[in-house]
Motif scaffolding. Structure first.
Motif, PDB file in Angstrom:
ATOM      1  N   GLY A 175       2.036  -6.329   4.522  1.00  0.00           N
ATOM      2  CA  GLY A 175       1.365  -5.356   5.517  1.00  0.00           C
ATOM      3  C   GLY A 175       0.236  -6.102   6.603  1.00  0.00           C
ATOM      4  N   ALA A 176       0.027  -5.830   8.061  1.00  0.00           N
ATOM      5  CA  ALA A 176      -0.962  -6.101   8.811  1.00  0.00           C
ATOM      6  C   ALA A 176      -2.441  -5.765   7.698  1.00  0.00           C
ATOM      7  CB  ALA A 176      -0.737  -5.876  10.072  1.00  0.00           C
ATOM      8  N   GLY A 177      -3.488  -6.839   8.359  1.00  0.00           N
ATOM      9  CA  GLY A 177      -4.303  -6.228   8.074  1.00  0.00           C
ATOM     10  C   GLY A 177      -4.773  -7.124   7.055  1.00  0.00           C
ATOM     11  N   GLY A 178      -4.349  -7.751   5.954  1.00  0.00           N
ATOM     12  CA  GLY A 178      -5.457  -8.513   4.913  1.00  0.00           C
ATOM     13  C   GLY A 178      -3.737  -8.764   4.150  1.00  0.00           C
ATOM     14  N   GLY A 179      -4.127  -8.407   2.690  1.00  0.00           N
ATOM     15  CA  GLY A 179      -3.525  -9.002   1.340  1.00  0.00           C
ATOM     16  C   GLY A 179      -2.302 -10.226   1.422  1.00  0.00           C
ATOM     17  N   ALA A 180      -1.155 -10.063   1.387  1.00  0.00           N
ATOM     18  CA  ALA A 180      -0.522 -11.341   0.779  1.00  0.00           C
ATOM     19  C   ALA A 180      -0.062 -12.412   2.150  1.00  0.00           C
ATOM     20  CB  ALA A 180       0.756 -11.213  -0.529  1.00  0.00           C
ATOM     21  N   VAL A 181      -0.019 -11.185   3.529  1.00  0.00           N
ATOM     22  CA  VAL A 181       0.557 -12.218   4.834  1.00  0.00           C
ATOM     23  C   VAL A 181      -0.351 -13.223   5.193  1.00  0.00           C
ATOM     24  CG1 VAL A 181       0.105 -10.642   5.758  1.00  0.00           C
ATOM     25  CG2 VAL A 181       2.692 -11.597   6.117  1.00  0.00           C
ATOM     26  N   SER A 187      18.470   6.127  -7.159  1.00  0.00           N
ATOM     27  CA  SER A 187      17.927   7.835  -6.718  1.00  0.00           C
ATOM     28  C   SER A 187      17.877   7.686  -5.298  1.00  0.00           C
ATOM     29  CB  SER A 187      16.392   7.441  -7.650  1.00  0.00           C
ATOM     30  OG  SER A 187      15.707   6.972  -6.263  1.00  0.00           O
ATOM     31  N   ASP A 188      18.360   6.964  -4.729  1.00  0.00           N
ATOM     32  CA  ASP A 188      18.667   7.318  -2.926  1.00  0.00           C
ATOM     33  C   ASP A 188      17.492   6.535  -2.236  1.00  0.00           C
ATOM     34  OD1 ASP A 188      21.423   8.148  -3.417  1.00  0.00           O
ATOM     35  OD2 ASP A 188      20.851   9.880  -3.755  1.00  0.00           O
ATOM     36  N   PHE A 189      16.821   5.741  -2.733  1.00  0.00           N
ATOM     37  CA  PHE A 189      14.985   5.775  -1.491  1.00  0.00           C
ATOM     38  C   PHE A 189      15.719   4.897  -0.591  1.00  0.00           C
ATOM     39  CE2 PHE A 189      11.616   2.954  -0.773  1.00  0.00           C
ATOM     40  CZ  PHE A 189      11.126   3.923  -0.322  1.00  0.00           C
ATOM     41  N   GLU A 190      15.921   5.465   0.809  1.00  0.00           N
ATOM     42  CA  GLU A 190      15.950   4.566   1.822  1.00  0.00           C
ATOM     43  C   GLU A 190      14.602   3.648   2.201  1.00  0.00           C
ATOM     44  OE1 GLU A 190      17.231   7.044   5.033  1.00  0.00           O
ATOM     45  OE2 GLU A 190      19.439   7.646   3.977  1.00  0.00           O
ATOM     46  N   PHE A 191      14.632   2.754   2.873  1.00  0.00           N
ATOM     47  CA  PHE A 191      13.326   1.457   2.546  1.00  0.00           C
ATOM     48  C   PHE A 191      13.054   2.020   4.708  1.00  0.00           C
ATOM     49  CE2 PHE A 191      14.083   0.197  -1.038  1.00  0.00           C
ATOM     50  CZ  PHE A 191      13.741  -0.806  -2.027  1.00  0.00           C
ATOM     51  N   GLU A 192      12.110   2.141   4.979  1.00  0.00           N
ATOM     52  CA  GLU A 192      11.442   1.430   5.981  1.00  0.00           C
ATOM     53  C   GLU A 192      11.924   0.531   6.384  1.00  0.00           C
ATOM     54  OE1 GLU A 192       8.487   3.249   9.437  1.00  0.00           O
ATOM     55  OE2 GLU A 192       7.956   2.875   7.448  1.00  0.00           O
ATOM     56  N   PRO A 242      12.004  -7.476  10.264  1.00  0.00           N
ATOM     57  CA  PRO A 242      11.427  -6.123  11.002  1.00  0.00           C
ATOM     58  C   PRO A 242      10.547  -6.182  10.903  1.00  0.00           C
ATOM     59  CG  PRO A 242      14.013  -6.127  10.702  1.00  0.00           C
ATOM     60  CD  PRO A 242      13.328  -7.324  10.294  1.00  0.00           C
ATOM     61  N   ALA A 243      10.321  -6.475   8.929  1.00  0.00           N
ATOM     62  CA  ALA A 243       9.145  -6.408   8.808  1.00  0.00           C
ATOM     63  C   ALA A 243       7.808  -6.982   9.011  1.00  0.00           C
ATOM     64  CB  ALA A 243       8.992  -6.391   7.180  1.00  0.00           C
ATOM     65  N   LEU A 244       8.534  -8.326   9.692  1.00  0.00           N
ATOM     66  CA  LEU A 244       7.253  -9.517   9.498  1.00  0.00           C
ATOM     67  C   LEU A 244       6.784  -8.834  11.449  1.00  0.00           C
ATOM     68  CD1 LEU A 244       8.577 -12.907   8.650  1.00  0.00           C
ATOM     69  CD2 LEU A 244       6.189 -10.771   7.769  1.00  0.00           C
ATOM     70  N   GLU A 245       8.380  -8.661  12.347  1.00  0.00           N
ATOM     71  CA  GLU A 245       8.016  -8.519  13.747  1.00  0.00           C
ATOM     72  C   GLU A 245       6.572  -6.695  13.916  1.00  0.00           C
ATOM     73  OE1 GLU A 245      11.666  -6.966  15.233  1.00  0.00           O
ATOM     74  OE2 GLU A 245      12.462  -9.149  15.479  1.00  0.00           O
ATOM     75  N   GLN A 246       6.892  -6.346  12.600  1.00  0.00           N
ATOM     76  CA  GLN A 246       5.759  -5.025  12.500  1.00  0.00           C
ATOM     77  C   GLN A 246       4.455  -5.374  12.265  1.00  0.00           C
ATOM     78  OE1 GLN A 246       4.090  -3.734  10.039  1.00  0.00           O
ATOM     79  NE2 GLN A 246       3.049  -2.173  11.481  1.00  0.00           N
ATOM     80  N   ILE A 247       4.224  -6.673  11.551  1.00  0.00           N
ATOM     81  CA  ILE A 247       3.462  -6.634  11.081  1.00  0.00           C
ATOM     82  C   ILE A 247       2.312  -7.895  12.786  1.00  0.00           C
ATOM     83  CG2 ILE A 247       2.485  -8.546   9.930  1.00  0.00           C
ATOM     84  CD1 ILE A 247       3.790  -7.872   7.772  1.00  0.00           C
ATOM     85  N   ALA A 248       3.462  -8.516  12.985  1.00  0.00           N
ATOM     86  CA  ALA A 248       3.122  -9.284  14.463  1.00  0.00           C
ATOM     87  C   ALA A 248       2.237  -8.452  15.091  1.00  0.00           C
ATOM     88  CB  ALA A 248       4.102 -10.366  14.932  1.00  0.00           C
TER      89      ALA A 248
END
Length: 310
Positions: free
Chosen positions: A165-171, A280-285, A291-297
């Motif tokens: 995620g943006a702003g910290g953590g493992a990335v 259980s039919d969970f849908e990932f954003e 796309p995840a890295l695009e959002q973080i960028a």
């Protein structure tokens, strides 16, 4: 989340994931209470009575407490890693057994590292092979303390993959390596990289709160793990340079000693499959890494980013 939630207790709310969850719940108008070691929290682990009062009447509790594993596993740091997870989970279980109105569900952090180094197949909650070593023993003791706790509350162990995620953590360390021109594959690059966007950590918890039929271990990871070489290529593409120097395993071992961390954090193959969420039919954003890295960028500044070293 459709069922009404008025109060959430977050233990370990000062970490990256805890801060993200607390902001999101407060933005919804939910009362967020925190438990931790400092006086800034609504309760501290050392105040038994206050801890019980803070938990009483909450709709759910999320325990993320635990010292960062981004450090060298010396005797002293290993003891803190172990006790900061197991002892806080034990204290939480004792406090929950004393409340007048218990939360509906107790989410407790765990880790996808509980599984073996997997290169042949993904590890599900149903048929995943538990591994060996210090990190695995910590995870097993952590979950044992949760499920043996003297309370009948529905309990879910969140076996989290690497949270991005943006702003910290493992990335941040990965971004810095890419921006320094060192964002090539690590080791042979074939080790699997299971991950989940922090937004989907929140959405997973919301989903599991609603699903009263789900309890026990739940893998928090997207269904689309990638190998290390692909992961670093995607990081370079979205957040760094077009090319990156590969880092052989021997150099990772040497470098890990310098920055006081463990090479297994990047060399172990983590291949985690979210079978419970999928069924259980969970849908990932953010099911796919690109796309995840695009959002973080879009939410990440230029230049080198702060990284907490062990």
């Amino acid at each position: 989340m459709t069922r009404d939630v008025r109060t959430v207790v977050i233990c370990g709310a000062t970490g990256y994931i805890g801060q993200y969850l607390a902001r999101a719940y407060r933005d919804r108008g939910i009362d967020v209470r925190s438990v931790g070691r400092g006086a800034v929290n609504d309760a501290t682990w050392s105040d038994r009575d206050r801890l019980t009062r803070v938990l009483d009447g909450a709709d759910m509790v999320i325990n993320l407490a635990g010292r960062s594993v981004s450090c060298r596993y010396t005797k002293s740091t290993a003891d803190v890693i172990f006790s900061s997870r197991v002892e806080t989970t034990a204290a939480l279980g004792q406090a929950l057994s004393r409340v007048d109105r218990a939360p509906e569900v107790w989410f407790n952090a765990s880790t996808g590292t509980i599984y073996r180094d997997a290169r042949d197949r993904p590890m599900t909650e149903r048929d995943g092979d538990v591994g060996t070593g210090f990190s695995v023993e910590v995870a097993r003791a952590w979950e044992r303390e949760l499920f043996d706790a003297p309370t009948g509350i529905r309990k879910i162990a969140l076996r989290m993959a690497i949270v991005l995620g943006a702003g910290g953590g493992a990335v941040n360390p990965l971004i810095d390596l890419a921006r320094l021109g060192l964002g090539g594959r690590m080791g042979d690059g074939t080790q699997m990289f299971s991950w989940i966007h922090v937004a989907d950590v929140l959405r997973s918890i919301d989903h599991l709160y609603e699903r009263e039929d789900i309890a026990g271990p739940v893998n928090l990871a997207t269904p689309f793990a990638v190998d290390n070489a692909t992961m670093m290529s995607e990081v370079r593409h979205h957040l760094g340079r077009s090319r990156g120097v590969a880092t052989p395993a021997w150099l990772l071992h040497a470098g890990a000693a310098v920055i006081r961390t463990e090479p297994e954090l990047v060399l172990k193959s983590r291949w985690v499959d979210p079978e419970v969420l999928r069924r259980s039919d969970f849908e990932f954003e953010y099911p796919r890494l690109g796309p995840a890295l695009e959002q973080i960028a879009r939410h990440t500044s230029r230049g080198l980013l702060p990284v907490a070293l062990g």
